[in-house]
Design a protein around this motif. Structure first.
Motif, mmCIF file in Angstrom:
data_model
loop_
_atom_site.group_PDB
_atom_site.id
_atom_site.type_symbol
_atom_site.label_atom_id
_atom_site.label_comp_id
_atom_site.label_asym_id
_atom_site.label_seq_id
_atom_site.Cartn_x
_atom_site.Cartn_y
_atom_site.Cartn_z
ATOM 1 N N GLU A 58 0.887 -1.165 0.000
ATOM 2 C CA GLU A 58 0.000 0.000 0.000
ATOM 3 C C GLU A 58 0.919 1.207 0.000
ATOM 4 O O GLU A 58 1.663 1.418 0.972
ATOM 5 C CB GLU A 58 -0.913 -0.001 1.227
ATOM 6 C CG GLU A 58 -1.950 -1.106 1.175
ATOM 7 C CD GLU A 58 -2.846 -1.164 2.403
ATOM 8 O OE1 GLU A 58 -2.504 -0.559 3.458
ATOM 9 O OE2 GLU A 58 -3.887 -1.840 2.327
ATOM 10 N N GLY A 59 0.918 1.939 -1.097
ATOM 11 C CA GLY A 59 1.868 3.042 -1.232
ATOM 12 C C GLY A 59 3.280 2.488 -1.221
ATOM 13 O O GLY A 59 3.608 1.583 -1.990
ATOM 14 N N ASP A 60 4.099 2.997 -0.333
ATOM 15 C CA ASP A 60 5.497 2.574 -0.228
ATOM 16 C C ASP A 60 5.729 1.558 0.883
ATOM 17 O O ASP A 60 6.876 1.272 1.227
ATOM 18 C CB ASP A 60 6.398 3.796 0.013
ATOM 19 C CG ASP A 60 6.437 4.729 -1.183
ATOM 20 O OD1 ASP A 60 6.298 4.237 -2.316
ATOM 21 O OD2 ASP A 60 6.596 5.949 -0.984
ATOM 22 N N VAL A 61 4.660 1.030 1.467
ATOM 23 C CA VAL A 61 4.791 0.074 2.568
ATOM 24 C C VAL A 61 4.425 -1.327 2.081
ATOM 25 O O VAL A 61 3.367 -1.522 1.476
ATOM 26 C CB VAL A 61 3.904 0.464 3.770
ATOM 27 C CG1 VAL A 61 4.043 -0.558 4.901
ATOM 28 C CG2 VAL A 61 4.266 1.863 4.268
ATOM 29 N N LEU A 62 5.300 -2.284 2.361
ATOM 30 C CA LEU A 62 5.064 -3.677 2.009
ATOM 31 C C LEU A 62 4.644 -4.418 3.274
ATOM 32 O O LEU A 62 5.327 -4.354 4.295
ATOM 33 C CB LEU A 62 6.341 -4.302 1.430
ATOM 34 C CG LEU A 62 6.158 -5.669 0.780
ATOM 35 C CD1 LEU A 62 5.321 -5.547 -0.486
ATOM 36 C CD2 LEU A 62 7.520 -6.283 0.465
ATOM 37 N N PHE A 63 3.516 -5.125 3.196
ATOM 38 C CA PHE A 63 2.956 -5.871 4.321
ATOM 39 C C PHE A 63 3.188 -7.359 4.077
ATOM 40 O O PHE A 63 2.846 -7.863 3.003
ATOM 41 C CB PHE A 63 1.453 -5.599 4.458
ATOM 42 C CG PHE A 63 1.138 -4.167 4.783
ATOM 43 C CD1 PHE A 63 0.949 -3.775 6.094
ATOM 44 C CD2 PHE A 63 1.031 -3.223 3.770
ATOM 45 C CE1 PHE A 63 0.651 -2.451 6.394
ATOM 46 C CE2 PHE A 63 0.740 -1.899 4.063
ATOM 47 C CZ PHE A 63 0.552 -1.506 5.382
ATOM 48 N N MET A 64 3.726 -8.055 5.073
ATOM 49 C CA MET A 64 3.995 -9.483 4.972
ATOM 50 C C MET A 64 3.221 -10.193 6.081
ATOM 51 O O MET A 64 3.497 -9.988 7.264
ATOM 52 C CB MET A 64 5.503 -9.740 5.077
ATOM 53 C CG MET A 64 6.267 -9.180 3.882
ATOM 54 S SD MET A 64 8.048 -9.088 4.117
ATOM 55 C CE MET A 64 8.239 -7.332 4.452
ATOM 56 N N HIS A 65 2.239 -10.996 5.663
ATOM 57 C CA HIS A 65 1.330 -11.678 6.584
ATOM 58 C C HIS A 65 1.488 -13.187 6.444
ATOM 59 O O HIS A 65 1.710 -13.692 5.344
ATOM 60 C CB HIS A 65 -0.125 -11.322 6.266
ATOM 61 C CG HIS A 65 -0.509 -9.939 6.656
ATOM 62 N ND1 HIS A 65 -1.355 -9.690 7.698
ATOM 63 C CD2 HIS A 65 -0.153 -8.733 6.161
ATOM 64 C CE1 HIS A 65 -1.523 -8.378 7.816
ATOM 65 N NE2 HIS A 65 -0.803 -7.777 6.891
#
Length: 161
Positions: A58-65
């Motif tokens: 999301e935007g410049d943030v990478l989310f790792m779930h």
């Protein structure tokens, strides 16, 4: 959804944000190319129960779930690097021991880079894989851990995947 359509938060049935974020003090030094960044931004959706990670930006943030539980484990903020490409300039990891047992910043730094390189980009990441096996062996006090078992346990990857 087409093959080129990005994976988004809405692509998943259930996601849980990081409940207790802790800054990661050791970050990967890698600069990902602009082409890599475009692929990273498209994300990754685990295809079966053996794969352990879902990734989206999301935007410049990478989310790792984690794929089974939907729990957020890592969030990495990317910024443009001098000379082109992108690098991680800040990151947080889940600090709630009931949700994730961190093995320290060195491990978390390696895991973030390995998830991005091996899972999202599909690179062989041989050096990173070897580093994961070494860190895991050092933490366990055992020098004879099978690399395939370590990689599958942490990443959902088999040797050579």
């Amino acid at each position: 959804m087409t093959a080129d359509a990005p994976i988004t938060r809405e692509s998943f049935r259930r996601l849980q944000p990081i409940s207790t974020p802790r800054p990661v003090s050791q970050l990967p030094g890698r600069v990902w190319t602009d082409e890599d960044w475009e692929q990273i931004r498209r994300g990754y959706h685990a295809r079966d129960m053996d794969e352990k990670w879902n990734v989206f930006a999301e935007g410049d943030v990478l989310f790792m779930h984690r794929s089974w539980t939907g729990r957020g484990i890592y969030e990495a903020s990317f910024t443009p690097a001098t000379g082109g490409g992108r690098r991680i300039t800040s990151a947080v990891v889940e600090a709630d021991g009931e949700r994730y047992r961190s093995r320290g910043d060195e491990y978390d730094c390696l895991m973030m880079e390995l998830i991005i390189s091996a899972i999202v980009l599909g690179e062989s990441a041989a050096e990173l894989r070897a580093g994961l096996v070494e860190l895991t062996a050092r933490a366990s006090g055992k020098s004879d851990l099978p690399s395939g078992v370590v990689e599958h346990s942490a990443l959902g990857l088999r040797s050579g995947s």
